[in-house]
Scaffold this active site. Sequence first.
Site, PDB file in Angstrom:
ATOM      1  N   VAL A  30       0.836  -1.196   0.000  1.00  0.00           N
ATOM      2  CA  VAL A  30       0.000   0.000   0.000  1.00  0.00           C
ATOM      3  C   VAL A  30       0.876   1.253   0.000  1.00  0.00           C
ATOM      4  O   VAL A  30       0.632   2.207  -0.760  1.00  0.00           O
ATOM      5  CB  VAL A  30      -0.953  -0.011   1.214  1.00  0.00           C
ATOM      6  CG1 VAL A  30      -1.746   1.293   1.287  1.00  0.00           C
ATOM      7  CG2 VAL A  30      -1.905  -1.198   1.135  1.00  0.00           C
TER       8      VAL A  30
ATOM      9  N   ILE B 136       2.542   1.865  -3.554  1.00  0.00           N
ATOM     10  CA  ILE B 136       1.691   2.407  -4.611  1.00  0.00           C
ATOM     11  C   ILE B 136       1.157   3.790  -4.252  1.00  0.00           C
ATOM     12  O   ILE B 136       1.035   4.665  -5.129  1.00  0.00           O
ATOM     13  CB  ILE B 136       0.517   1.446  -4.879  1.00  0.00           C
ATOM     14  CG1 ILE B 136       1.054   0.081  -5.351  1.00  0.00           C
ATOM     15  CG2 ILE B 136      -0.435   2.013  -5.920  1.00  0.00           C
ATOM     16  CD1 ILE B 136      -0.009  -0.964  -5.530  1.00  0.00           C
ATOM     17  N   GLU B 137       0.870   4.001  -2.970  1.00  0.00           N
ATOM     18  CA  GLU B 137       0.226   5.259  -2.578  1.00  0.00           C
ATOM     19  C   GLU B 137       1.201   6.429  -2.527  1.00  0.00           C
ATOM     20  O   GLU B 137       0.878   7.521  -3.016  1.00  0.00           O
ATOM     21  CB  GLU B 137      -0.440   5.088  -1.206  1.00  0.00           C
ATOM     22  CG  GLU B 137      -1.616   4.123  -1.177  1.00  0.00           C
ATOM     23  CD  GLU B 137      -2.856   4.680  -1.862  1.00  0.00           C
ATOM     24  OE1 GLU B 137      -2.815   5.818  -2.349  1.00  0.00           O
ATOM     25  OE2 GLU B 137      -3.872   3.966  -1.898  1.00  0.00           O
ATOM     26  N   SER B 138       2.374   6.238  -1.912  1.00  0.00           N
ATOM     27  CA  SER B 138       3.272   7.386  -1.696  1.00  0.00           C
ATOM     28  C   SER B 138       4.731   7.069  -1.973  1.00  0.00           C
ATOM     29  O   SER B 138       5.550   7.992  -1.974  1.00  0.00           O
ATOM     30  CB  SER B 138       3.153   7.872  -0.250  1.00  0.00           C
ATOM     31  OG  SER B 138       3.696   6.906   0.640  1.00  0.00           O
TER      32      SER B 138
END
Length: 279
Positions: free
Chosen positions: A146, A149-151
């Site tokens: 997570v 991909i997110e940050s």
Amino acid sequence: MAKKEPEQTGKRPTSTRKPSRPREDVKPPERPASSSRKKQEPAPTKAASRPRGKRTQPPPEPPRHKRNLRLRALIAVVLFTLVAVLIIEPSILDAIWPFDAPAPQAIADPDAPLATFYAPAVLHWAPQIEAWARAYELNPNVIAIVMQIESCGDPEAISFAGALGLMQVMPLHFDDGENMLNPDTNVRRGMNFFNECLRQYADWDIGLALACYNGGPGVVYRDMSTWPAETQRYYRWATGLWEDVVRGDGESPTLDNWLESGGQSLCTRAASRIAEEAS
């Protein structure tokens, strides 16, 4: 008048004497059997029911030592066939041999090893990722995927939609007064929502849980073709990374494709931010 003599009726006059009792030692005559009763026929004997002819004997059982020889021969054939198959296709041994094989990755296993193929900015948080995994009872690779991909590990990342921090959590998931960019607070709120997706909506399906995290619980009940394009891409990248983790070979073709598809710029900003904070 002269008395009238009684007429003769031919009947013997009734005696007034009492009948004498029968002697007890004299038995009454036996009553002959009724001719209407059927005589019981004797049951047919086994000899009479058997068909005439030569008697057949059951085949004699083989001696015990012969049975043992047959069993040994069968075991030898099976072993020979197994050895021949392993010689022709040695990779079959990896599938059936229970030792020295990588342990399967469980979504809720906080002690699972963290893969080493993530971007350097994500691996910068490795000690915290392992601690967060134990705190929220999740596989550390779930948190790392997570974050990747997110940050890509940027603690101050802010998206155009208003998502914040390492896990890109929307403001509605925070309480009033919370520091939404604080890594511990941001991960706690993000993983609380992911656990809700995983256990309540996705029924422990890692792909659906990740899609729920990105697109909301409503996508779980819809066909994938109707998901927003961003959620479809998110699902494809996230499940691909998870498959690379499960394979356990230390490489991730999915991550390489993600970086080439635009993720590299996100990781470049994350590395610059970490370098600034370290200086």
